[in-house]
Scaffold this motif. Sequence first.
Motif, PDB file in Angstrom:
ATOM      1  N   GLN A   1       0.809  -1.217   0.000  1.00  0.00           N
ATOM      2  CA  GLN A   1       0.000   0.000   0.000  1.00  0.00           C
ATOM      3  C   GLN A   1       0.849   1.278   0.000  1.00  0.00           C
ATOM      4  OE1 GLN A   1      -3.347  -0.308  -0.326  1.00  0.00           O
ATOM      5  NE2 GLN A   1      -2.878  -2.498  -0.429  1.00  0.00           N
ATOM      6  N   LEU A   2       2.165   1.113   0.117  1.00  0.00           N
ATOM      7  CA  LEU A   2       3.058   2.267   0.181  1.00  0.00           C
ATOM      8  C   LEU A   2       3.387   2.781  -1.214  1.00  0.00           C
ATOM      9  CD1 LEU A   2       5.445   0.808   2.885  1.00  0.00           C
ATOM     10  CD2 LEU A   2       3.946   2.801   3.177  1.00  0.00           C
ATOM     11  N   PRO A   3       3.748   4.069  -1.324  1.00  0.00           N
ATOM     12  CA  PRO A   3       4.211   4.590  -2.613  1.00  0.00           C
ATOM     13  C   PRO A   3       5.448   3.803  -3.070  1.00  0.00           C
ATOM     14  CG  PRO A   3       3.856   6.372  -1.039  1.00  0.00           C
ATOM     15  CD  PRO A   3       3.712   5.089  -0.280  1.00  0.00           C
ATOM     16  N   PRO A   4       5.664   3.677  -4.373  1.00  0.00           N
ATOM     17  CA  PRO A   4       6.746   2.823  -4.895  1.00  0.00           C
ATOM     18  C   PRO A   4       8.120   3.053  -4.280  1.00  0.00           C
ATOM     19  CG  PRO A   4       5.349   3.564  -6.680  1.00  0.00           C
ATOM     20  CD  PRO A   4       4.882   4.287  -5.445  1.00  0.00           C
ATOM     21  N   SER A   5       8.540   4.284  -4.123  1.00  0.00           N
ATOM     22  CA  SER A   5       9.890   4.527  -3.595  1.00  0.00           C
ATOM     23  C   SER A   5      10.024   4.051  -2.148  1.00  0.00           C
ATOM     24  CB  SER A   5      10.252   6.009  -3.695  1.00  0.00           C
ATOM     25  OG  SER A   5       9.338   6.789  -2.956  1.00  0.00           O
ATOM     26  N   ILE A   6       8.982   4.242  -1.383  1.00  0.00           N
ATOM     27  CA  ILE A   6       8.998   3.799   0.016  1.00  0.00           C
ATOM     28  C   ILE A   6       8.824   2.282   0.078  1.00  0.00           C
ATOM     29  CG2 ILE A   6       7.776   3.962   2.224  1.00  0.00           C
ATOM     30  CD1 ILE A   6       7.110   6.867   1.440  1.00  0.00           C
ATOM     31  N   ARG A   7       7.970   1.750  -0.775  1.00  0.00           N
ATOM     32  CA  ARG A   7       7.742   0.306  -0.830  1.00  0.00           C
ATOM     33  C   ARG A   7       9.033  -0.441  -1.147  1.00  0.00           C
ATOM     34  NH1 ARG A   7       3.511  -0.035  -4.334  1.00  0.00           N
ATOM     35  NH2 ARG A   7       4.948  -0.006  -6.072  1.00  0.00           N
ATOM     36  N   ASP A   8       9.840   0.104  -2.039  1.00  0.00           N
ATOM     37  CA  ASP A   8      11.108  -0.543  -2.409  1.00  0.00           C
ATOM     38  C   ASP A   8      12.044  -0.640  -1.208  1.00  0.00           C
ATOM     39  OD1 ASP A   8      10.150  -0.788  -4.988  1.00  0.00           O
ATOM     40  OD2 ASP A   8      11.325   0.900  -5.770  1.00  0.00           O
TER      41      ASP A   8
ATOM     42  N   THR B   1      20.116  -6.264   5.141  1.00  0.00           N
ATOM     43  CA  THR B   1      21.277  -5.902   5.947  1.00  0.00           C
ATOM     44  C   THR B   1      20.838  -4.866   6.970  1.00  0.00           C
ATOM     45  OG1 THR B   1      21.928  -4.032   4.554  1.00  0.00           O
ATOM     46  CG2 THR B   1      22.785  -6.224   3.929  1.00  0.00           C
ATOM     47  N   SER B   2      21.726  -4.578   7.890  1.00  0.00           N
ATOM     48  CA  SER B   2      21.405  -3.555   8.890  1.00  0.00           C
ATOM     49  C   SER B   2      21.214  -2.195   8.223  1.00  0.00           C
ATOM     50  CB  SER B   2      22.488  -3.492   9.960  1.00  0.00           C
ATOM     51  OG  SER B   2      23.742  -3.195   9.395  1.00  0.00           O
ATOM     52  N   LYS B   3      21.904  -1.956   7.116  1.00  0.00           N
ATOM     53  CA  LYS B   3      21.729  -0.693   6.389  1.00  0.00           C
ATOM     54  C   LYS B   3      20.332  -0.615   5.781  1.00  0.00           C
ATOM     55  CE  LYS B   3      26.558   0.164   5.397  1.00  0.00           C
ATOM     56  NZ  LYS B   3      27.592   0.330   4.379  1.00  0.00           N
ATOM     57  N   ASP B   4      19.810  -1.736   5.316  1.00  0.00           N
ATOM     58  CA  ASP B   4      18.452  -1.763   4.763  1.00  0.00           C
ATOM     59  C   ASP B   4      17.421  -1.428   5.834  1.00  0.00           C
ATOM     60  OD1 ASP B   4      19.499  -2.616   2.284  1.00  0.00           O
ATOM     61  OD2 ASP B   4      19.245  -4.736   2.834  1.00  0.00           O
ATOM     62  N   VAL B   5      17.584  -2.024   6.995  1.00  0.00           N
ATOM     63  CA  VAL B   5      16.624  -1.793   8.091  1.00  0.00           C
ATOM     64  C   VAL B   5      16.746  -0.354   8.592  1.00  0.00           C
ATOM     65  CG1 VAL B   5      15.811  -2.577  10.341  1.00  0.00           C
ATOM     66  CG2 VAL B   5      16.697  -4.235   8.699  1.00  0.00           C
TER      67      VAL B   5
ATOM     68  N   ALA C   1      12.696  -5.861   4.667  1.00  0.00           N
ATOM     69  CA  ALA C   1      11.952  -7.014   5.179  1.00  0.00           C
ATOM     70  C   ALA C   1      12.366  -8.309   4.480  1.00  0.00           C
ATOM     71  CB  ALA C   1      10.456  -6.791   4.997  1.00  0.00           C
ATOM     72  N   GLY C   2      13.185  -8.193   3.456  1.00  0.00           N
ATOM     73  CA  GLY C   2      13.571  -9.363   2.668  1.00  0.00           C
ATOM     74  C   GLY C   2      14.544 -10.286   3.376  1.00  0.00           C
ATOM     75  N   ASN C   3      14.698 -11.475   2.830  1.00  0.00           N
ATOM     76  CA  ASN C   3      15.575 -12.479   3.426  1.00  0.00           C
ATOM     77  C   ASN C   3      17.054 -12.099   3.390  1.00  0.00           C
ATOM     78  OD1 ASN C   3      13.476 -14.186   4.152  1.00  0.00           O
ATOM     79  ND2 ASN C   3      13.500 -15.211   2.172  1.00  0.00           N
TER      80      ASN C   3
END
Length: 116
Positions: A12-19, A30-34, A25-27
Motif C-alpha cells: 500500500q506504500l508509494p513505490p519509492s517507500i515500498r522498495d 542488511t542492517s543498512k536496509d533496516v 523485510a527481505g531475506n
Amino acid sequence: MHPALQMKNITQLPPSIRDVASKAAGNSRTSKDVAAARNLLNVYPRLSSFQRFALLPVFFVNLDPEKIPTAEDLDTSRRRPAIREEVLCALSALDAVLNLGAPEDVGPSLWPRVRN
C-alpha cells in the motif's frame, strides 16, 4: 497476529517507500536496509498515519526471536560473523517501533518479540 503487521500492507506504500521497505523485510536484508526503512519515518515527515503503520511489518519481521542472537550466541560470536548484522537489524527495528507511535492494539502482537 494483528492485521497491521501483515506483510501485504507494504504493497500500500508509494513505490519509492515500498522498495526500501521490501528490501528491509527481505531475506537478504542488511542492517543498512533496516536503518534506511527506519529513517523513512524521519525523512518523510508527511507520511500519513496509514503509511507509517504500513511500515510496521518491516520492523515486526526484524524482531523475530529466531533471528535475534541469544546471550550464548553473543559469547560465541566468532563462529557467527553475521551476528553483528542480526543485532543491528533488531536494534533499528526496535528503535523504529518505539518511535513510530503504533496503535495500542498492536502492542500484544509486538510485545513477545520486543521482550525477547
